[in-house]
Design an enzyme around this catalytic site. Structure first.
Site, mmCIF file in Angstrom:
data_model
loop_
_atom_site.group_PDB
_atom_site.id
_atom_site.type_symbol
_atom_site.label_atom_id
_atom_site.label_comp_id
_atom_site.label_asym_id
_atom_site.label_seq_id
_atom_site.Cartn_x
_atom_site.Cartn_y
_atom_site.Cartn_z
ATOM 1 N N GLU A 1 33.552 23.244 29.596
ATOM 2 C CA GLU A 1 32.583 22.128 30.064
ATOM 3 C C GLU A 1 32.470 21.158 28.830
ATOM 4 O O GLU A 1 32.287 19.629 29.075
ATOM 5 C CB GLU A 1 31.850 22.635 30.742
ATOM 6 C CG GLU A 1 31.173 21.889 31.804
ATOM 7 C CD GLU A 1 29.875 22.700 32.597
ATOM 8 O OE1 GLU A 1 30.330 23.523 33.450
ATOM 9 O OE2 GLU A 1 28.805 22.455 32.500
ATOM 10 N N HIS B 1 48.588 45.182 29.555
ATOM 11 C CA HIS B 1 49.330 45.724 30.585
ATOM 12 C C HIS B 1 49.527 44.862 31.441
ATOM 13 O O HIS B 1 49.779 45.131 32.808
ATOM 14 C CB HIS B 1 49.068 47.135 31.084
ATOM 15 C CG HIS B 1 48.786 48.069 30.004
ATOM 16 N ND1 HIS B 1 50.130 49.094 29.517
ATOM 17 C CD2 HIS B 1 47.948 48.444 28.958
ATOM 18 C CE1 HIS B 1 49.480 49.723 28.438
ATOM 19 N NE2 HIS B 1 48.380 49.359 28.062
ATOM 20 N N LYS C 1 28.558 18.198 42.303
ATOM 21 C CA LYS C 1 27.302 18.334 42.504
ATOM 22 C C LYS C 1 26.779 17.145 43.724
ATOM 23 O O LYS C 1 26.363 17.421 44.810
ATOM 24 C CB LYS C 1 26.118 18.247 41.517
ATOM 25 C CG LYS C 1 26.144 19.625 40.688
ATOM 26 C CD LYS C 1 24.777 19.343 39.613
ATOM 27 C CE LYS C 1 25.082 20.657 38.889
ATOM 28 N NZ LYS C 1 24.059 20.980 38.018
#
Ligand code: PA5
Length: 466
Positions: A293, A322, A436
């Site tokens: 961010e 793995h 937002k």
């Protein structure tokens, strides 16, 4: 160097170790010294003028946090933190690093009569429903955290919990809600004042992802018995090291510069952080937000369009050996890797001697899981280095509050410093803010009708849905 200090070992990022093509020449680091000096001076002067208060959080007065924490411990069985992004990832990472796994299953939290900890950092209806089923709401304190005061997810979850408590108990006692927010503005502050909830402040100039060392991270830590003074002292220790203008003595400047050089010179636009420790997994998630961010930006500070930023990726050793490691060893040369290596775990587990007639199994007997996980880390960095894949490692003496404080502070300064190298503002997040606003529009908030139209105006072609 003090005994509990973390160290940055960047041997396997240097050309002497991993070769001319992939490694960095020490002289090239020195080449950046003018930029380092300029950024150092800018950060120092902004710190002095109070523009970057996150720098001084190690030296705050924590008495009010401790007194509220004590009161919560005496009065409630459950502590529910509601927040998202920077208002949740920090406290979660402290909890997961410094408490044993299955903390809530131990009698009365950690067995010392402290509340169990719960974190609600999403608005997944099934998760919220499940949480409401297990929480005894009469004995739960709700800690709502939002810096802006109005983030839709956080406020929505708060409203759901508030209503549920009312249903369960008939009323809400003001002592059952604590608001952590901006000291001067925002809807949560207004609600807290109107309803007599206690409040704790996130200092005005401290943004969400830089707020872990405010009450955002410290309240839940103190409630659950973590020594927050030791954590802040660790951050202070790192502050001393990161205030050094000499890049060769400053781990934050060095790490920021190396990542920047690998990104801009070699196109290594993915930064993997791999902890050989389950406890440190959430700190990586916190770092992912911080790095992504802060540095993922469309515009430079001069207004030019640059579309910059490295993509941070989380990995856990040995598990991801793995899973992801094949790609890191043989895939494109587009990554750097940072290992978090814990030299001393809290416990030791010995592998029993068994199947002594089978060499393929019996070699493990008598060793410890501790030796095994450290050997795996070492083997991985060596094998990567051998194939010209740059990595560095942060050596952690043991996971203690001081070390966690050091890590937070190191990564925060590294990020602020890297912002200077990239010539972007690491402290804003216009993309997040736009998201937002679109959410407000979609949910019918007054004043955001245009945003709603923007989202609804995007049509979809059914040919491309199969
Ligand atoms: O770093 C940031 O500013 C953001 O990621 C915020 O932490 C996140 O959006 C939550 O915001 P708030 O604390 O205002 O609810």
């Amino acid at each position: 160097m003090e005994q509990n200090e973390i160290r940055l070992d960047f041997n396997f990022m240097m050309k002497e170790q991993i070769g001319e093509d992939s490694g960095i020449d020490p002289g090239d680091i020195d080449f950046h010294s003018d930029a380092v000096k300029a950024i150092h001076e800018e950060l120092t002067s902004k710190r002095k003028s109070g523009e970057l208060p996150f720098f001084d959080l190690p030296y705050q007065d924590t008495s009010r946090i401790k007194s509220i924490a004590k009161d919560i411990s005496n009065s409630f069985d459950n502590f529910l933190l509601i927040g998202i992004g920077g208002s949740a990832l920090g406290p979660l990472s402290i909890h997961n690093a410094l408490h044993p796994p299955f903390y809530n299953q131990l009698p009365a939290g950690n067995g010392k009569g402290r509340p169990r900890l719960y974190f609600l950092d999403n608005v997944d209806p099934d998760e919220t429903t499940a949480l409401l089923e297990v929480l005894d709401l009469k004995k739960t304190v709700i800690v709502v955290i939002t810096k802006s005061g109005g983030t839709a997810e956080t406020i929505a979850s708060f409203l759901v919990l508030k209503e549920a408590i009312k249903k369960a108990t008939g009323k809400i006692d003001p002592s059952q809600v604590i608001a952590i927010t901006d000291p001067d503005k925002g809807d949560l502050l207004k609600i807290a004042k109107q309803n007599g909830y206690r409040t704790l402040e996130i200092p005005s100039g401290v943004g969400g992802r830089f707020s872990v060392l405010t009450p955002v991270g410290l309240l839940s830590a103190a409630v659950s018995g973590i020594n927050i003074d030791e954590m802040l002292a660790g951050a202070g220790l790192m502050d001393k090291r990161c205030s050094n203008q000499d890049i060769w003595q400053n781990p934050a400047y060095m790490k920021g510069t190396l990542e920047y050089m690998f990104h801009t010179r070699q196109g290594r636009n993915i930064s993997v952080m791999m902890a050989y420790s389950e406890a440190l997994g959430s700190i990586i998630e916190w770092f992912v937000q911080l790095w992504a961010e802060s540095l993922g930006k469309k515009y430079g500070i001069d207004g030019r369009t640059i579309f910059t930023g490295q993509t941070p990726v989380k990995a856990i050793g040995a598990t991801d050996q793995h899973s992801q490691l094949q790609l890191y060893m043989e895939g494109p040369h587009d990554k750097t890797i940072t290992f978090l290596r814990v030299n001393k775990f809290n416990t030791t587990v010995t592998i029993p001697e068994d199947f002594t007639d089978m060499e393929e199994i019996s070699y493990l007997g008598g060793h410890t899981l501790n030796e095994l996980i450290l050997a795996e880390q070492k083997a991985t960095e060596v094998v990567l280095a051998r194939t010209g894949r740059p990595s560095c490692r942060i050596d952690i003496p043991a996971i203690t509050p001081s070390v966690i404080g050091q890590l937070f502070y190191l990564f925060e300064v590294q990020t602020a410093f890297a912002g200077g190298l990239y010539k972007i503002n690491p402290f804003d997040q216009p993309g997040v803010e736009e998201g937002k606003k679109l959410t407000f529009g979609m949910m019918g908030r007054k004043g955001f009708e245009e945003k709603r139209r923007e989202v609804e105006g995007i049509g979809k072609d059914s040919r491309f849905v199969i």
